[in-house]
Design a protein around this motif. Sequence first.
Motif, mmCIF file in Angstrom:
data_model
loop_
_atom_site.group_PDB
_atom_site.id
_atom_site.type_symbol
_atom_site.label_atom_id
_atom_site.label_comp_id
_atom_site.label_asym_id
_atom_site.label_seq_id
_atom_site.Cartn_x
_atom_site.Cartn_y
_atom_site.Cartn_z
ATOM 1 N N SER A 1 0.714 -1.207 -0.016
ATOM 2 C CA SER A 1 -0.084 0.017 0.109
ATOM 3 C C SER A 1 0.786 1.307 -0.030
ATOM 4 O O SER A 1 0.409 2.150 -0.571
ATOM 5 C CB SER A 1 -1.037 -0.141 1.260
ATOM 6 N N VAL A 2 1.998 1.248 0.450
ATOM 7 C CA VAL A 2 2.632 2.372 0.704
ATOM 8 C C VAL A 2 3.637 2.741 -0.613
ATOM 9 O O VAL A 2 3.844 3.936 -0.829
ATOM 10 C CB VAL A 2 4.059 2.341 1.813
ATOM 11 N N LEU B 1 1.737 2.731 -3.283
ATOM 12 C CA LEU B 1 0.848 3.188 -4.192
ATOM 13 C C LEU B 1 0.513 4.789 -4.193
ATOM 14 O O LEU B 1 0.826 5.221 -3.113
ATOM 15 C CB LEU B 1 -0.306 2.426 -3.948
ATOM 16 N N LYS B 2 0.119 5.508 -5.219
ATOM 17 C CA LYS B 2 0.024 6.756 -5.229
ATOM 18 C C LYS B 2 -1.092 7.465 -4.210
ATOM 19 O O LYS B 2 -1.162 8.045 -3.535
ATOM 20 C CB LYS B 2 -0.215 7.361 -6.528
ATOM 21 N N GLU B 3 -2.465 6.458 -4.049
ATOM 22 C CA GLU B 3 -3.372 6.628 -3.208
ATOM 23 C C GLU B 3 -3.392 5.312 -2.659
ATOM 24 O O GLU B 3 -3.604 4.136 -2.994
ATOM 25 C CB GLU B 3 -4.407 7.030 -3.870
ATOM 26 N N LEU B 4 -3.806 5.335 -1.145
ATOM 27 C CA LEU B 4 -4.376 4.073 -0.512
ATOM 28 C C LEU B 4 -5.589 3.409 -1.151
ATOM 29 O O LEU B 4 -6.384 4.294 -1.571
ATOM 30 C CB LEU B 4 -4.548 4.309 0.868
ATOM 31 N N PRO B 5 -5.772 2.109 -1.134
ATOM 32 C CA PRO B 5 -7.014 1.464 -1.503
ATOM 33 C C PRO B 5 -8.258 1.947 -1.032
ATOM 34 O O PRO B 5 -8.245 2.041 0.483
ATOM 35 C CB PRO B 5 -6.740 0.293 -1.272
ATOM 36 N N SER B 6 -9.326 2.143 -1.644
ATOM 37 C CA SER B 6 -10.453 2.773 -1.182
ATOM 38 C C SER B 6 -11.522 1.931 -1.804
ATOM 39 O O SER B 6 -12.595 2.351 -1.227
ATOM 40 C CB SER B 6 -10.628 4.290 -1.783
ATOM 41 N N ASN B 7 -11.565 0.846 -2.468
ATOM 42 C CA ASN B 7 -12.483 -0.083 -2.996
ATOM 43 C C ASN B 7 -13.630 0.840 -3.950
ATOM 44 O O ASN B 7 -14.729 0.359 -3.988
ATOM 45 C CB ASN B 7 -13.233 -0.631 -1.759
ATOM 46 N N VAL B 8 -13.035 1.885 -4.470
ATOM 47 C CA VAL B 8 -14.098 2.941 -5.059
ATOM 48 C C VAL B 8 -13.719 2.600 -6.641
ATOM 49 O O VAL B 8 -12.578 2.147 -6.996
ATOM 50 C CB VAL B 8 -13.856 4.398 -4.960
ATOM 51 N N GLN B 9 -14.592 2.413 -7.496
ATOM 52 C CA GLN B 9 -14.647 2.160 -8.894
ATOM 53 C C GLN B 9 -13.971 3.375 -9.502
ATOM 54 O O GLN B 9 -14.278 4.391 -9.335
ATOM 55 C CB GLN B 9 -15.930 1.999 -9.652
ATOM 56 N N LEU C 1 7.494 -5.656 -6.029
ATOM 57 C CA LEU C 1 6.456 -6.860 -5.684
ATOM 58 C C LEU C 1 7.265 -7.828 -5.216
ATOM 59 O O LEU C 1 7.036 -8.462 -4.106
ATOM 60 C CB LEU C 1 5.510 -7.051 -6.784
ATOM 61 N N GLN C 2 8.369 -8.281 -5.939
ATOM 62 C CA GLN C 2 9.120 -9.212 -5.449
ATOM 63 C C GLN C 2 9.775 -8.872 -4.082
ATOM 64 O O GLN C 2 9.817 -9.887 -3.175
ATOM 65 C CB GLN C 2 10.347 -9.581 -6.497
ATOM 66 N N THR C 3 10.324 -7.963 -3.922
ATOM 67 C CA THR C 3 10.827 -7.459 -2.692
ATOM 68 C C THR C 3 9.714 -7.716 -1.451
ATOM 69 O O THR C 3 10.310 -8.267 -0.061
ATOM 70 C CB THR C 3 11.501 -5.928 -2.361
ATOM 71 N N ALA C 4 8.384 -7.334 -1.491
ATOM 72 C CA ALA C 4 7.473 -7.634 -0.452
ATOM 73 C C ALA C 4 7.402 -8.936 -0.327
ATOM 74 O O ALA C 4 6.975 -9.291 0.736
ATOM 75 C CB ALA C 4 6.255 -6.721 -1.064
ATOM 76 N N TYR D 1 1.153 3.255 -18.001
ATOM 77 C CA TYR D 1 0.470 3.296 -16.802
ATOM 78 C C TYR D 1 1.570 3.749 -15.893
ATOM 79 O O TYR D 1 2.811 3.362 -16.042
ATOM 80 C CB TYR D 1 -0.421 2.169 -16.431
ATOM 81 N N PRO D 2 1.135 4.439 -14.496
ATOM 82 C CA PRO D 2 2.229 5.056 -13.613
ATOM 83 C C PRO D 2 2.441 3.669 -12.816
ATOM 84 O O PRO D 2 1.794 2.715 -12.231
ATOM 85 C CB PRO D 2 1.416 5.803 -12.902
ATOM 86 N N ILE D 3 3.771 3.642 -12.156
ATOM 87 C CA ILE D 3 4.170 2.649 -11.301
ATOM 88 C C ILE D 3 5.092 3.541 -10.004
ATOM 89 O O ILE D 3 5.297 4.640 -10.390
ATOM 90 C CB ILE D 3 4.937 1.538 -11.766
ATOM 91 N N ASN D 4 5.388 2.774 -9.117
ATOM 92 C CA ASN D 4 6.310 3.354 -8.085
ATOM 93 C C ASN D 4 5.626 4.672 -7.696
ATOM 94 O O ASN D 4 6.341 5.581 -7.460
ATOM 95 C CB ASN D 4 7.679 3.748 -8.583
ATOM 96 N N GLY D 5 4.551 4.351 -7.118
ATOM 97 C CA GLY D 5 3.788 5.698 -6.491
ATOM 98 C C GLY D 5 3.531 6.783 -7.468
ATOM 99 O O GLY D 5 3.397 7.873 -7.139
ATOM 100 N N GLY D 6 3.487 6.354 -8.852
ATOM 101 C CA GLY D 6 3.128 7.604 -9.793
ATOM 102 C C GLY D 6 4.451 8.177 -10.137
ATOM 103 O O GLY D 6 4.501 9.099 -11.145
#
Length: 433
Positions: free
Chosen positions: A72-73, A75-83, A117-120, A225-230
């Motif tokens: 989660s850290v 990501l640019k935004e924390l998950p919100s479960n919003v479409q 992802l691999q590090t996590a 698409y963006p990665i690494n928190g944008g």
Amino acid sequence: MNEDCKPNDLHVAIIGGGIGGLACAVALKNHSNLKIDLYEQAAQITEIGAGVTVWPRTWEILKSLGLANDLSVLLKELPSNVQKVAFEMRLSDRKEGFTFRNIYTRDGGFCFHRADLQTALLRQIPDFCQIHLSHRLERCEESVNSVKLIFENGLNTSCDMAIGADGIKSVVRKYVSNSEELVFTGSRAFRGLVPRERIERLYPNHRALVNAVMYNGKSKHIVVYPINGGRLINIVAFISHPEDEGKVLSDLNVRRATTGEILRAFSEWETEAIQLLSTIQNPSCWPIQDLRPLKTYTSRRILLLGDAAHAMTPHLGAGAGQAIEDGFVLGYLFDNLMQTNDPECLLRLIKVYDSIRRPFANHLQKSSRKQGYYNELNMPEFDDIQCEGQKLDTQQIIALGSALRESWDSWWQDCALADLKQVLQILQAQTKI
């Protein structure tokens, strides 16, 4: 048997330290009575490639494996479960491109650098899993009671179950399937990672700074698409020659490319697509291969997961997620079917894994290839579209948007655990496992 095993331990060997192999080790973390050895051919565990997309189905699995906080850290935004918009789809092989469909999913999906992802996953590896680097598998020898592993560095060892997570060019696969399954799709992907600041400086109002975008055209398309928190923008430009599909070619290796090479190929496309491509420095070119669907993922004591089992084109963003799901399903089966270390129970478990994973992953494998044809207007609905920039009628545009949306909607937001419980209940009722 491995000399470190206690008498009643089962010895599990995982061949391959990529996303699939690591996810498998994490999924088995509840079973400290296992002896797990993970063998990686490289001198260190690293991940080549760039961005990887995780859809809601896989995100729920990663949460269940304990990775939510670490990921989660990033990501640019924390998950919100919003479409939110997963992709803005544009028809772009013309000077006046236009958006024909927005595709939505929860949180718009989650985009990571593969290495992150691999590090996590590495942080969650259980203590009873030992990782061995610089171990390239040479061959296997499967017997009734064990699998012998012979490595190029001279190590010979035996295990109760061998898991082939060794990628698209798997050594383990030939001990499960005898056919030549690897196929060139006729497509090549030019990949690059661009710092967000570069695009903001050169093209401050660019669409790709807001949404993930797919630029579609005849026999070509671009995914952004963006990665690494944008902070980074992942750009992949696909160029296809359908007539080369299935051919045996001598140059199917990753190679360096040039920005000019890409720009020449997309010179007739809309300006904003060309602008993005111009920001790529030091691109690489990847031949896109996949497998003919396998008739089984398992033998008696060997099973395949990830690309070794179902390497697929990247057009649904499903490859990494399905490798993770393979490991998750295996862990769930150990949780529910291995009450003791009964060897016969292990053999039944291996068969159940195949009966659960193979139909679904093979289906996505086929769907991903089909999605690529739609991305590039190479399905029967577009037989009259022969060249770049050719006008599509209204019905063709609507059909294109619907087909692209439906390929994702059929699976990417489903709950893998709910599906797994249902399938296992049916199998238990049928076979009394």
